[in-house]
Design an enzyme around this catalytic site. Structure first.
Site, PDB file in Angstrom:
ATOM      1  N   HIS A  96       0.867  -1.192   0.000  1.00 45.63           N
ATOM      2  CA  HIS A  96       0.000   0.000   0.000  1.00 45.63           C
ATOM      3  C   HIS A  96       0.894   1.229   0.000  1.00 45.63           C
ATOM      4  CE1 HIS A  96      -3.639   2.225   2.050  1.00 45.63           C
ATOM      5  NE2 HIS A  96      -3.057   2.956   1.101  1.00 45.63           N
ATOM      6  N   GLU A 119     -11.136   3.899   6.213  1.00 42.06           N
ATOM      7  CA  GLU A 119     -10.146   4.890   6.651  1.00 42.06           C
ATOM      8  C   GLU A 119     -10.924   6.079   7.204  1.00 42.06           C
ATOM      9  OE1 GLU A 119      -6.423   7.561   4.893  1.00 42.06           O
ATOM     10  OE2 GLU A 119      -7.924   6.763   3.517  1.00 42.06           O
ATOM     11  N   ASP A 167       1.923   4.129   2.674  1.00 44.56           N
ATOM     12  CA  ASP A 167       0.887   4.979   2.100  1.00 44.56           C
ATOM     13  C   ASP A 167       1.482   6.086   1.230  1.00 44.56           C
ATOM     14  OD1 ASP A 167      -1.670   5.809   1.524  1.00 44.56           O
ATOM     15  OD2 ASP A 167      -2.162   6.506   3.540  1.00 44.56           O
TER      16      ASP A 167
END
Length: 338
Positions: free
Chosen positions: A14, A197, A275
């Protein structure tokens, strides 16, 4: 613990390529393309990276993308990320990119994909690692635009391993993209999606039921729903969690309150990732060490996270077994029971 975390073979699943744009490269590309930015130095760039939530981050993030103009820019960005990832002990990287954020600015999709692809190919050779490429759809834009983007991207089918869903989550449930994801899956592309999220646990369930994703990016809010937690454990659905990002954007108030350890202990396939590391203060090892210190992770927890990362990766079984053997060998040499 930092040395252990760095040496541990691991996958990163990710990471948004655009979120690896470091201040130095940002300013260099701005000068190359004569793009005016409100910063004069890397320090001024970093000083601007103060966000209250996901929308405030995305506003700056998309503005900085103006410096990415051609194939060479994407190649350089990719190579820079892979060099950092390799230094963190990443053996396999699955890189996401936002096609629409570039084509909307007039950048040809081919330049984006071919530039990234060349960077991945060169980086694999330089660092002895494997990679995959995931194209994300922007959930806060029109579904029809996502459909058109997929149609255009299928000309590069051999370059793509999967599709994802990202950008501002609140008020944009994943089910709206069910048709796009069905087409992508029919083309043999893996499906992943950001869910839970900003959005509620229900978005995680919707991503599973309507997009048929094989893993969930973030999934923090899943911890609020015991039935969903049980399902994720039972179905071995991976969560690609990003601790430093979640704190920076206010998803959790403090890292000590992050549900990562609870979900790991509950038997879920939890992984740790970076991220948008250029914006959130750290690459993969930084995230692992921060989580270890805040949540009391032990070495065996880090080994489990590393094994989970390869279990969750878009690998064939022979590749997966090889990476498991690397993790187990490292653990054995360090006296950690697997």
């Amino acid at each position: 613990m930092q040395g252990f975390a760095r040496g541990l073979p691991k996958a990163e699943l990710h990471v948004h390529l655009e979120g690896t744009l470091e201040p130095g490269l940002l300013l260099e590309l701005a000068a190359r393309h004569r793009v005016l930015l409100p910063y004069r130095s890397p320090a001024e760039v970093r000083a601007a990276y103060r966000f209250s939530d996901l929308p405030s981050f995305l506003a700056l993030y998309y503005r900085n993308l103006a410096v990415l103009r051609d194939e060479e820019d994407f190649r350089r960005l990719t190579l820079a990320y892979l060099e950092r990832a390799a230094g963190d002990g990443v053996r396999h990287a699955e890189v996401s990119f936002d096609a629409q954020s570039h084509t909307a600015r007039g950048v040809p999709l081919g330049a984006v994909i071919e530039g990234i692809w060349e960077g991945l190919a060169v980086g694999e050779g330089l660092h002895g690692m494997s990679t995959r490429l995931i194209m994300c759809f922007l959930r806060d834009r029109d579904v029809g635009e996502a459909e058109r983007t997929l149609t255009e991207a299928l000309a590069y089918r051999g370059r793509l391993s999967g599709v994802g869903l990202d950008s501002a989550e609140r008020g944009h449930p994943p089910g709206a993209f069910a048709g796009v994801f069905a087409r992508a899956r029919a083309e043999g592309l893996a499906a992943v999606a950001h869910a839970g999220e900003e959005g509620p646990a229900e978005y995680v369930r919707e991503a599973l039921d309507e997009l048929h994703v094989q893993r969930v990016d973030h999934g923090v809010r899943a911890a609020d729903d015991p039935e969903l937690v049980a399902r994720l454990r039972r179905e071995r659905v991976p969560l690609t969690m990003c601790p430093l990002s979640n704190v920076k954007l206010g998803v959790v108030p403090r890292l000590e309150e992050h549900p990562l350890k609870r979900l790991l202990d509950a038997g879920l396939v939890v992984t740790v990732n970076s991220d948008d590391p250029a914006y959130f203060g750290g690459y993969l090892v930084d995230n692992l060490v921060a989580a270890q210190e805040a949540l009391g992770l032990r070495r065996r927890d880090l080994v489990r996270l590393a094994r989970n990362s390869f279990e969750a990766a878009l690998l064939d079984e022979e590749e997966r077994r090889g990476y498991f053997a690397e993790v187990d060998g490292f653990a054995a040499r360090r006296g950690v029971a697997v």
